[in-house]
Structure formats: C-alpha cells, structure tokens
Design a protein around this motif. Structure first.
Motif, PDB file in Angstrom:
ATOM      1  N   PHE B  33       0.822  -1.209   0.000  1.00 35.94           N
ATOM      2  CA  PHE B  33       0.000   0.000   0.000  1.00 35.94           C
ATOM      3  C   PHE B  33       0.859   1.264   0.000  1.00 35.94           C
ATOM      4  CE2 PHE B  33      -3.528  -2.504   2.342  1.00 35.94           C
ATOM      5  CZ  PHE B  33      -3.878  -3.094   1.146  1.00 35.94           C
ATOM      6  N   VAL B  88       0.201  -2.524   6.447  1.00 36.69           N
ATOM      7  CA  VAL B  88       0.217  -1.376   7.360  1.00 36.69           C
ATOM      8  C   VAL B  88       1.589  -0.705   7.329  1.00 36.69           C
ATOM      9  CG1 VAL B  88       0.055  -0.690   9.782  1.00 36.69           C
ATOM     10  CG2 VAL B  88      -1.593  -2.291   8.840  1.00 36.69           C
ATOM     11  N   MET B  89       2.648  -1.526   7.247  1.00 35.82           N
ATOM     12  CA  MET B  89       3.970  -0.919   7.240  1.00 35.82           C
ATOM     13  C   MET B  89       4.218  -0.096   5.986  1.00 35.82           C
ATOM     14  SD  MET B  89       7.699  -2.393   7.850  1.00 35.82           S
ATOM     15  CE  MET B  89       8.002  -2.501   6.161  1.00 35.82           C
ATOM     16  N   ILE B  91       1.989   1.575   4.378  1.00 41.37           N
ATOM     17  CA  ILE B  91       1.302   2.859   4.582  1.00 41.37           C
ATOM     18  C   ILE B  91       2.195   3.766   5.434  1.00 41.37           C
ATOM     19  CG2 ILE B  91      -0.702   3.998   5.620  1.00 41.37           C
ATOM     20  CD1 ILE B  91      -2.354   1.526   4.950  1.00 41.37           C
ATOM     21  N   ALA B  92       2.807   3.154   6.471  1.00 42.64           N
ATOM     22  CA  ALA B  92       3.708   3.930   7.335  1.00 42.64           C
ATOM     23  C   ALA B  92       4.885   4.472   6.529  1.00 42.64           C
ATOM     24  CB  ALA B  92       4.203   3.054   8.484  1.00 42.64           C
ATOM     25  N   VAL B  93       5.439   3.641   5.643  1.00 36.48           N
ATOM     26  CA  VAL B  93       6.571   4.090   4.819  1.00 36.48           C
ATOM     27  C   VAL B  93       6.139   5.269   3.932  1.00 36.48           C
ATOM     28  CG1 VAL B  93       8.092   3.430   2.904  1.00 36.48           C
ATOM     29  CG2 VAL B  93       7.792   1.887   4.835  1.00 36.48           C
ATOM     30  N   LEU B  95       3.799   7.444   4.555  1.00 31.79           N
ATOM     31  CA  LEU B  95       3.646   8.644   5.374  1.00 31.79           C
ATOM     32  C   LEU B  95       4.993   9.203   5.828  1.00 31.79           C
ATOM     33  CD1 LEU B  95       0.478   7.699   7.455  1.00 31.79           C
ATOM     34  CD2 LEU B  95       0.623   9.139   5.445  1.00 31.79           C
ATOM     35  N   VAL B  96       5.972   8.308   6.060  1.00 25.38           N
ATOM     36  CA  VAL B  96       7.318   8.777   6.439  1.00 25.38           C
ATOM     37  C   VAL B  96       7.935   9.560   5.270  1.00 25.38           C
ATOM     38  CG1 VAL B  96       9.678   8.030   6.935  1.00 25.38           C
ATOM     39  CG2 VAL B  96       7.786   7.018   8.186  1.00 25.38           C
TER      40      VAL B  96
END
Lengths: 293, 284
Positions: B33, B88-89, B91-93, B95-96
């Motif tokens: 994602f 989920v990770m 998505i986190a990447v 956003l980072v």
C-alpha cells in the motif's frame, strides 16, 4: 522533563482509548479498519455540533455524540465489514479505505476544514511539579483511566467478559459452547466505534478537530496494536502510552546535547515505531499465544 | 482539443504505474500500500536532479537508482512480514516519505513544492507531450503483456494462488516478488519522469493518500490482474476525475463530492469483485 511526561500522559490517554477498542476488534475479527480515524472525528464533530450549534448541555451533547458514533459504527459494520470479512479477512482492508474516503468527504462537506473546538477558551493551566496542565486535561486523563478500569472489570470479572475472551481465543470453539459469536462481533465493533467517538470528544475538548487528523490517528492506533501484539488489548493500551512518550521525547529532548528533531517529524515517530516493531518484533511486545487443536 | 490531449497525457502518466501495481497487487496479491510513497520519492529524486543539473539523463539515472533501492528495500521487508503487517507498514513508509518531503525544506521546499521544473528541449508543446507519453504507455502495455503471458506471469499467479504448492514446483517467491517490486519501481520512473515537466511544478499534494486510493480504485475497477481492464479503467477514471472539474460546484463542495464519489466507486468495485479480489486458496 516533567512537562514531557505530562504531555505523553495526555496524548497517550487519547491514543489508548482508540487503540483499546480497535485491539478488541482486531482480536475478534482479525480485520483492519482503516476508517478508524474518521470514526474518531465523527464522534468529536457530532458532539461539537450538538453543543456549539444546537446548544444542548455538554453532558447531553457527549451522550449524543457517543450514540451517533455507535449508530455510524453499526452501519459501517453491516455495510463495509460484515458482507466481506467472512469471504476473506483482507477484503475489509480495502472496503474501509473506501469508507474512509466517503467519511472524509462527508466531514469536509458538513464541517469544513476550519478547526473546531468543543470547549474553546478553556485552557487555564496550573503548575504541578514544574509541569503545566489544565483541569480539563486532568478530567480527560482520569476519565480515560476510569473507562479502562471499567473495561478491565468487564473483560476479566464478568460472564460477558469471559465470552468475549473466549471468542478472541477461538471463534469456533466459543460457538460450540453456545456463545453467539456473530452477535458479539457486531457488539464489539460498535463498542470500538464508541471508544473511537470518545477519543474524538477527547480530541475536540483538548485540542481542535480538523479532517487532517484522521489518518495519523488511524496509523498511531495501529502502531500501538502492532507494538502491543495484535489482538492484545492491554499490550495495545500500554504501547499507546509508550508511543506518546517516545513522540514527546523525540522532539522535546536535545539529542546528544547538539540538536532538536523538528516538531514536524513528531507524527513520524509512531510510523518509525511501526516499522521498527514489524521488522524486529513482528509479533509485538506482548503477543498472546493463540490456542490451536 | 487541448482538454482531450490533457486527459490523454494524464491517463498516460498513470498507465505504467497502474500496470506495475496491477502485476504486484492485482495479480500477485502482495499487500503493497506504499506504491505512492515510492512514486513520491522517485518524483522528487528526478525533479531535484533535473532542476539542479538540467540534465535529463542524470535525472533519469537518479530516478532509476531511487526506484531500484526503494523497491529492493520494500521487497526485502515483504519477505519478513505477514501480509497485513506489510500492508500497514507500507502505509507507514508512505507517510514517512511524505513527512520527509514536507519537512526537509532546504531540499524539497516543503509544502510549497518545486516550481519552474525545466522541460527537456524537445518537450515544448502539449502535442509532443501527448505523443511521447502515448509511446511510453504503448511500450509499457507491450512489455507487460509479454511479461504477464510468459513464465513470469504464470509464476506470480501460482504464488498468489498457493505459495507452498508453487514452491514445490520450484518457484522462488523471493526471486519472483523481488522482480515484481523492481518492475513496479521502474514503472514508477516511466510514470513520473515527464509529469513534473508537463505541469512545471512538483507538489506534495499529488502524493497524498487519496492518490493511492485512486490507484487502487483503477486496479479493482478494471479487474485485478487484468492488463486491458487496468488500461481501460485508467482512461475512464482519469476522464471522470478530470471531467469533474467542469461540474458547476464551488471548490469547497467539489473536493468532498469527489472524495465521496471515488469512495463509492471503490466500494462498488470491491463489492462486485468480492469473490475474485482475494480468492480463497484451493484445497484438496
């Protein structure tokens, strides 16, 4: 340093409320709800609308906000989760992305982008051990702790709690013992929506409500769930406080006596937290063992 | 005429990344994602190099290097994690990457974006942009038609259907998925190389989460894994998105209406494809 700890307590209480409900849902259904942040905002915005626009008393507005959150969660479960999660547990991941867009659009349409505070101007603070905190913030933190205590009592000391834990451990085994698991699924999803709504009310009282908060709230809640061990409600709550503390320390401490991390990176801490845990402890800090035959 | 060409160009910008993502997510069922995060990193690598050196070749090299490194890291992460954790990770990447873009003002100009992106010497008119981007799209369609019909396509299908059974036939998940990630990365370069030159600006708003939702919507609506379905839905949805600009509504209303409309389209597409999006594994 005391101020950082107090800030972490306030931010962690908000995250714990949201992550606690979500962990329960993840433990039971095994599905990710990526519209969680929008459900948080709906609780906050509806309370703001009832209090600031309709001019109902605050207590009635909060109850109204929670009722609307429950109804919205129930609707979301019936339309966006229930028809899909039994076909494949990853389908709700996509349907809730669609839901998040729809709710984002509705929030922007009805409440606009301008920040909204449920109790504007209630920011009088006093000093405790060198840290500034307002009476409202103390009430919010205490309310969160009370909610958690009630949740702990219900989960661990009542027949209903035992049923919930049984369904979390093994859905089908629980059903074979006469527990109506589908009804519990529905109920727990609605409860997680009410917890999210409560988090939104907390946010609207402590800070301002803006649509841009939705996604970071969702990701932070998942950071807590992943770090706490997926499905472990107490692990999620502890990690919500832990992430809030790390966020505060990351931008509030002068690192190696040389530099501060810019405040713009504060939200990134939760994301790095997710990445770190998934890489080095994919099962989280407090992973619970699942039973198998 | 200019509007039709503009819509064609915008659709052409999407085609390579849609095909790459369709291979990985639509066909391989890999829960990646963070495709728009890679897209953003590559776009900034290309644009910053182009603005600072003026060389198209260097910009292309920088974009390819960024794409390959980012894709290799994401592929490595995907091998270590469960599918939902990886989702989920990523998505986190994403956003980072956005947080870095928005906060590293000295390099990226933060929320202001990078204006005045220079164009290559031969890319001076909308007709040339339309011609060149159409050629790139056709090249990519041909390349992916060849890849998907060949052994690689069959291997990625087998892995999506049943990883253990595929392994027993000697198919290496690590090798196949690694190359699928790399192909998506290179497709990203093909998608974004001309985009900032055409718009004359690179803006972080183009890489927010709704961009990813739009990408996923194209894949789901066009039938996951289907090359021509993806191409057709790209044109239809880009036409719809660009056409909505002409709806006589205030911008404060049009933005939310667009979000609701696309959310509904995604939901309906998932509902229609609920049995094929993530099919149940076959069992004996």
């Amino acid at each position: 340093m005391t101020q950082l700890l107090v800030n972490a307590l306030i931010a962690g209480s908000l995250a714990a409320l949201i992550a606690g409900g979500l962990a329960l849902v993840y433990g039971v259904l095994g599905v990710f709800n990526l519209a969680l942040g929008q459900m948080v905002l709906i609780g906050g915005y509806c309370t703001w609308w009832l209090y600031q626009v309709v001019h109902l008393p605050l207590a009635v507005s909060i109850i109204g906000g929670l009722c609307i959150s429950a109804v919205v969660s129930w609707f979301c479960f019936e339309v966006f989760i229930n028809p899909f999660y039994k076909r494949h547990r990853f389908l709700p991941l996509v349907t809730t992305i669609a839901l998040s867009m729809i709710l984002d659009g509705l929030i922007l349409l009805f409440f606009k982008e301008t920040p909204k505070a449920i109790l504007p101007g209630v920011k009088n603070t006093f000093e405790v051990l060198g840290a500034h905190i307002s009476p409202v913030q103390i009430i919010l933190v205490l309310t969160t702790l009370c909610v958690m205590a009630v949740l702990a009592y219900v989960l661990h000391s009542t027949a209903f709690g035992r049923k919930v834990r049984a369904v979390v451990q093994h859905d089908h085994a629980a059903m074979s013992l006469g527990i109506r698991a589908p009804l519990l699924h529905r109920f727990l999803f609605i409860m997680s929506g009410v917890f999210a709504g409560l988090g939104g009310i907390y946010l609207g009282i402590d800070q301002n409500l803006t649509p841009v908060f939705a996604f970071p709230i969702t990701i932070k809640a998942y950071a807590a769930i992943i770090a706490g061990g997926k499905g472990n409600i107490w692990g999620a709550i502890i990690c919500a406080y832990l992430i809030a503390l790390v966020e505060q320390l990351a931008v509030g401490v002068q690192w190696f006596g040389l530099f501060y991390i810019p405040a713009g990176y504060q939200q990134t801490v939760a994301l790095v937290f997710i990445i770190f845990f998934l890489l080095f402890r994919p099962h989280g800090l407090f992973a619970s063992r699942s039973r198998s035959a | 005429m200019d509007y039709a060409l503009h819509t064609l160009i915008v659709a052409n910008f999407f085609i390579p990344v849609v095909l790459g993502y369709n291979l990985l997510f639509g066909r391989g069922k890999v829960f990646h994602f963070g495709a728009v995060g890679t897209w953003a990193a590559v776009a900034y690598a290309i644009t910053i190099t182009l603005v600072s050196t003026g060389s198209g070749f260097l910009a292309l090299g920088a974009g390819l290097a960024m794409a390959i490194v980012a894709s290799a890291v994401l592929a490595w992460l995907s091998f270590r994690l469960e599918p939902d954790g990886f989702g989920v990770m990523t998505i986190a990447v994403h956003l980072v990457v956005l947080a870095v873009i928005l906060n590293w003002n000295s390099l990226t100009r933060g929320a202001l974006g990078i204006p005045g992106v220079p164009q290559l010497s031969f890319m001076k008119s909308i007709e040339v942009f339309a011609l060149v981007t159409t050629m790139v799209s056709l090249l990519w369609i041909g390349l992916f038609a060849w890849i998907q019909r060949g052994a690689f396509g069959r291997k990625i299908d087998a892995l999506a259907e049943h990883e253990w059974h595929a392994k027993s036939l000697g198919i290496s998940r690590i090798r196949v998925h690694f190359w699928a990630f790399i192909l998506l990365g290179i497709s990203t370069v093909a998608s974004v190389f001309f985009q900032p030159q055409y718009l004359r600006i690179l803006h972080p708003n183009d890489f927010q989460f709704p961009s990813f939702v739009f990408l996923m919507m194209i894949i789901v609506a066009g039938k996951p894994g289907s090359l021509w379905g993806g191409v057709l839905s790209t044109f239809l949805l880009v036409f719809l998105r660009e056409g909505l600009r002409f709806v006589p509504l205030a911008p404060s209303v049009l933005g939310p209406v667009r979000l609701i409309l696309f959310g509904l389209i995604l939901f309906i597409a998932v509902y229609v494809r609920r049995d094929t999006l993530f099919p149940k594994q076959r069992s004996i």
